[in-house]
Design a protein around this motif. Structure first.
Motif, PDB file in Angstrom:
ATOM      1  N   LEU A  23      13.452 -45.359  34.627  1.00  0.00           N
ATOM      2  CA  LEU A  23      13.452 -46.021  34.614  1.00  0.00           C
ATOM      3  C   LEU A  23      14.245 -47.607  34.184  1.00  0.00           C
ATOM      4  N   PHE A  24      14.415 -47.327  32.952  1.00  0.00           N
ATOM      5  CA  PHE A  24      15.023 -48.395  32.252  1.00  0.00           C
ATOM      6  C   PHE A  24      16.753 -48.140  33.470  1.00  0.00           C
ATOM      7  N   GLN A  26      17.428 -47.348  36.295  1.00  0.00           N
ATOM      8  CA  GLN A  26      17.235 -47.958  37.511  1.00  0.00           C
ATOM      9  C   GLN A  26      16.793 -49.228  37.308  1.00  0.00           C
ATOM     10  N   LEU A  27      16.611 -49.598  36.759  1.00  0.00           N
ATOM     11  CA  LEU A  27      16.266 -51.217  36.232  1.00  0.00           C
ATOM     12  C   LEU A  27      17.481 -51.768  36.206  1.00  0.00           C
ATOM     13  N   GLY A  28      18.398 -51.506  35.327  1.00  0.00           N
ATOM     14  CA  GLY A  28      19.300 -51.911  35.160  1.00  0.00           C
ATOM     15  C   GLY A  28      20.249 -51.829  35.882  1.00  0.00           C
ATOM     16  N   ARG A  30      19.963 -51.983  38.944  1.00  0.00           N
ATOM     17  CA  ARG A  30      19.057 -52.504  40.641  1.00  0.00           C
ATOM     18  C   ARG A  30      18.955 -54.180  39.993  1.00  0.00           C
ATOM     19  N   LYS A  31      18.310 -54.217  39.145  1.00  0.00           N
ATOM     20  CA  LYS A  31      18.010 -55.407  39.482  1.00  0.00           C
ATOM     21  C   LYS A  31      18.393 -56.534  37.735  1.00  0.00           C
ATOM     22  N   LEU A  32      18.660 -56.495  37.485  1.00  0.00           N
ATOM     23  CA  LEU A  32      19.320 -56.901  35.916  1.00  0.00           C
ATOM     24  C   LEU A  32      20.959 -57.455  35.954  1.00  0.00           C
ATOM     25  N   ARG A  37      20.990 -56.496  31.499  1.00  0.00           N
ATOM     26  CA  ARG A  37      21.407 -55.745  31.441  1.00  0.00           C
ATOM     27  C   ARG A  37      21.900 -54.243  30.865  1.00  0.00           C
ATOM     28  N   THR A  40      19.568 -53.707  28.505  1.00  0.00           N
ATOM     29  CA  THR A  40      18.233 -52.510  29.212  1.00  0.00           C
ATOM     30  C   THR A  40      19.076 -51.117  28.958  1.00  0.00           C
ATOM     31  N   THR A  41      20.128 -50.770  29.538  1.00  0.00           N
ATOM     32  CA  THR A  41      21.125 -49.596  30.181  1.00  0.00           C
ATOM     33  C   THR A  41      21.227 -49.240  28.574  1.00  0.00           C
TER      34      THR A  41
END
Length: 66
Positions: A23-24, A26-28, A30-32, A37, A40-41
């Motif tokens: 999840l982290f 993918q969030l990093g 696509r969104k951040l 970023r 999160t990564t």
């Protein structure tokens, strides 16, 4: 609580860390952007490594006796 139940709970924690890493990441991706970023990564890869080690040691330790 028996040893088998403790190993089961620890393995669920490891699997949860692996899912959290997915999840982290993918969030990093696509969104951040920027520093957030990177943070999160980094957290995602730490979760990935710790979760993989937990699952590896649970699997290698084999079945419990008793």
């Amino acid at each position: 609580m028996s040893a088998a139940e403790i190993k089961e709970i620890i393995s669920f924690i490891g699997i949860g860390l692996l899912i959290l890493a997915i999840l982290f990441i993918q969030l990093g991706r696509r969104k951040l952007t920027g520093f957030l970023r990177f943070v999160t990564t980094f957290i995602a890869y730490v979760c990935l490594i710790i979760g993989a080690l937990i699952v590896f040691f649970i699997v290698v330790s084999g079945p419990t006796t008793g």
